[in-house]
Motif scaffolding. Sequence first.
Motif, PDB file in Angstrom:
ATOM      1  N   THR A  87      -1.810  18.176 -25.513  1.00 59.16           N
ATOM      2  CA  THR A  87      -1.052  18.175 -24.268  1.00 59.16           C
ATOM      3  C   THR A  87       0.382  17.720 -24.486  1.00 59.16           C
ATOM      4  N   SER A 132       6.293  22.585 -29.446  1.00 60.02           N
ATOM      5  CA  SER A 132       5.467  23.164 -28.391  1.00 60.02           C
ATOM      6  C   SER A 132       4.842  24.485 -28.836  1.00 60.02           C
ATOM      7  N   GLN A 133       5.553  25.227 -29.700  1.00 56.93           N
ATOM      8  CA  GLN A 133       4.982  26.475 -30.196  1.00 56.93           C
ATOM      9  C   GLN A 133       3.903  26.193 -31.227  1.00 56.93           C
ATOM     10  N   VAL A 140       2.568  20.271 -26.444  1.00 62.82           N
ATOM     11  CA  VAL A 140       3.053  21.338 -25.584  1.00 62.82           C
ATOM     12  C   VAL A 140       4.302  20.881 -24.843  1.00 62.82           C
ATOM     13  N   ALA A 141       4.276  19.626 -24.434  1.00 62.59           N
ATOM     14  CA  ALA A 141       5.305  19.141 -23.533  1.00 62.59           C
ATOM     15  C   ALA A 141       6.603  18.763 -24.246  1.00 62.59           C
ATOM     16  N   LEU A 142       6.547  18.567 -25.543  1.00 65.90           N
ATOM     17  CA  LEU A 142       7.743  18.089 -26.232  1.00 65.90           C
ATOM     18  C   LEU A 142       8.503  19.237 -26.884  1.00 65.90           C
ATOM     19  N   ASP A 143       9.763  19.347 -26.558  1.00 63.65           N
ATOM     20  CA  ASP A 143      10.568  20.418 -27.126  1.00 63.65           C
ATOM     21  C   ASP A 143      11.259  19.997 -28.407  1.00 63.65           C
ATOM     22  N   VAL A 180       1.382  12.109 -15.913  1.00 63.67           N
ATOM     23  CA  VAL A 180       0.674  13.363 -15.620  1.00 63.67           C
ATOM     24  C   VAL A 180       0.153  13.984 -16.910  1.00 63.67           C
ATOM     25  N   SER A 181       0.994  13.983 -17.955  1.00 61.54           N
ATOM     26  CA  SER A 181       0.560  14.555 -19.223  1.00 61.54           C
ATOM     27  C   SER A 181      -0.608  13.775 -19.809  1.00 61.54           C
ATOM     28  N   PRO A 190      -0.361  21.311 -18.764  1.00 62.93           N
ATOM     29  CA  PRO A 190       0.702  20.641 -19.523  1.00 62.93           C
ATOM     30  C   PRO A 190       2.058  21.330 -19.377  1.00 62.93           C
ATOM     31  N   LYS A 209       5.578  19.894 -17.696  1.00 62.80           N
ATOM     32  CA  LYS A 209       6.841  19.962 -18.428  1.00 62.80           C
ATOM     33  C   LYS A 209       7.945  20.591 -17.571  1.00 62.80           C
ATOM     34  N   PHE A 252       6.233  12.237 -15.747  1.00 61.04           N
ATOM     35  CA  PHE A 252       5.830  13.264 -16.692  1.00 61.04           C
ATOM     36  C   PHE A 252       4.834  12.707 -17.697  1.00 61.04           C
ATOM     37  N   TYR A 294      -8.728  16.947 -20.430  1.00 59.81           N
ATOM     38  CA  TYR A 294      -9.079  17.998 -21.385  1.00 59.81           C
ATOM     39  C   TYR A 294      -9.919  17.412 -22.520  1.00 59.81           C
ATOM     40  N   ASN A 345      -3.666  14.769 -17.908  1.00 62.14           N
ATOM     41  CA  ASN A 345      -4.083  16.106 -18.337  1.00 62.14           C
ATOM     42  C   ASN A 345      -4.764  16.054 -19.691  1.00 62.14           C
TER      43      ASN A 345
END
Lengths: 312, 406
Positions: free
Chosen positions: A252, A284-285, A255-258, A6-7, B219, B223, A3, A14, A10
């Motif tokens: 990026t 992420s929001q 977005v991926a971290l909650d 890939v992040s 992204p 996830k 993860f 970008y 990405n």
Amino acid sequence: MEFFLVSLLNGVSYGLLLFMLSSGLTLIFSMMGVLNFAHASFYMLGAYFAYQISTAVGFWPALVLAPLLVGVVGGAIERYGLRRVHRYGHVPELLFTFGLAYLIEEVVHLIWGRIAVDYRIPEALDFGAFQVFDSLYPAYRVFMMAVSIAMLGALYWTLTRTRIGLIIRAALTHADMVQALGHNVPRVFMLVFGGGCALAALAGVIGGNAFVTEPAMAAAVGSIVFVVIVVGGLGSLAGAFIASLAIGVIQTFAVALDWSLLDTFREVGWTGEAARAIGTIKLSQFAPVLPYILMVLILIFRPRGLLGRRDT
Amino acid sequence: MQLRHGAAALALAAGCIAGNALAQSIKIAYIDPLSGAFANVGEAGASQFQMVIEDINAKGGVLGGRKLELVKFDNKTSPQESLIQFKAVTDQGIRYITQGNGSSVAGVLIDAVNKWNERNPDKTVLFLNYAAVDPDFTNDKCSFWHFRFDANSDMKMQALTSFIAKRPAIKKVYLFNQDYQFGKQVSRAANEMLGKKRPDIKIVGDEFIGLGKVKDFAPYVAKIKATGADTVITGNWGNDLTLFVKAAREAGLKSDFYTYYGGGLGTPAALGASAEGKVKQITEWHINIPNTPILPFAQEFKKRTKIDLYYGRVNVQMRMFAAALNSAGSDDPAKVATALEGMFLSTEIGDVEMRKDDHQLLQNLYISTFTKVDGKNPKYDLEGTGFAPHRHVELPHRLRCRPPAR
């Protein structure tokens, strides 16, 4: 780990796209002192031109032709529009580019309509390039990175190793002196403006089909490129490079971290009503706002930007 | 004598006006995005409305020969813009509106219609909703002036979760929705219903994205992949779904997709072959349901617009609207609304009923899976991909006993 990799990829791809967009903007600014509000519109034009050309002769000719065409359009706009306005000072120039952005958007509406056009990734690049643990990384993303890095190399080489680069760099700081030495500085300006627009268009060519080619695409990236050049330092190419990579990666990963503020508040032992009210917002929001927060912080603590030389 | 002439002239003039009114078309304002991120969806919907209306007009119109007419208003999917457009609608004296894209928009339109009708009882407006599925509109916010022709998001989620409940292989579910009323409702319903029907399922993600804001979904896909979800439930529509599935395909995400709008405009093309066996949608109709009378219409629509017909319910809505006008014998929205309440109709996609209590249409729903088209069964593909929804599970709704024909 997969993860994370890939992040990271990405984020970097970008970020490189952002750099392609903002490098032209920061070059134009450092040279001519013009903040080109229409810069993202040239990005959009690049995507639309590439779509039109690729329906006729395919993607590869479009990759070369579309930026060239947009560069010519940009040069013409500088020669016949901006140069005339220039003598009235910076504010009219700013207003001119501001109006230009609207004009280009309306022209796009008229020619291609208000709906996204079907501009697709070429089939030759529509496959998984390599394995990252057990997921395939798309080839087109790799291609995007390759184009950006090639462009970065070419730009660096032009500016530092060629005669025209020498003149451009001289004109950056001592335009009058360069003029006195017999160089045609207005023509250099035109070249830089056209070149900057061509770079934005190249970003459009490869970004338009990776995401979506629609009339709103200029507005979608318009503000973020300003963030990039402010954070990087107005006029600094290296700064823009660092800033765009940083913003790409930050966005990026955000977005991926909650992860939410609530967790942090709990760590420091604040569990009141207010903490719960603010804390439920997840990172992420929050992701789309982060670059702007970064810009505000930079403007407060280091107004010249990361690598900028002048205080603005 | 003088007086009598005057009266005759007046009667003649009145006759002219009445004649005019008879010949006048009945206008329906279409308030949906014709520009912005969802313009493609809005335009496709408008084309279908246009074609149904032409069909109704060609077959003699309504109320003994009057025509229907579609007037388009661009709301850019924005609630504020919709209110401005609604003002334009009432200024033009249009009495019927239809809208579908975005419960955020439908919510403010319902309020606007209620207020307008209270203040202007002689110029009332009726709202026909063909796609905004926030359940509140037929519950807490229930209005006499609003009718919904699409199954609401709770009805669809009931069906989807019952379907999931029978599949023990599903262990980890990721919820991926747009950040507004509808997306929140989908997430809430999925949490509640899965919790009841399959408490062993783990909900590994509950994500919300800005409506029409995200262009790069890579992204998010990374996830989802990291959570190991075997199933994604999404209410996304338009580009928010198309770009999402495109990114999922590029990154080779292997999860199944349970979608509300998977067969919608642009999505089949973005999915391509990657959809096979993995992508499911819940709809009131799809092209491979055998023997639905809507088929010739769908083929003609495709020929004319190059777009695959998606909304069975748009036809249902307009047929019911025409039937209600005729049975009311008037173009007065209040009378038409009364005629619509509890109406039964055999339509091109099956028998439907407009529930009287809350103005929610009852119709069959189908959960279908994208399958490779072999030319026989399934016969028709979507967007030239060679794939289409098929192997559906039919979820018949229960109609009340049909009253005797009047």
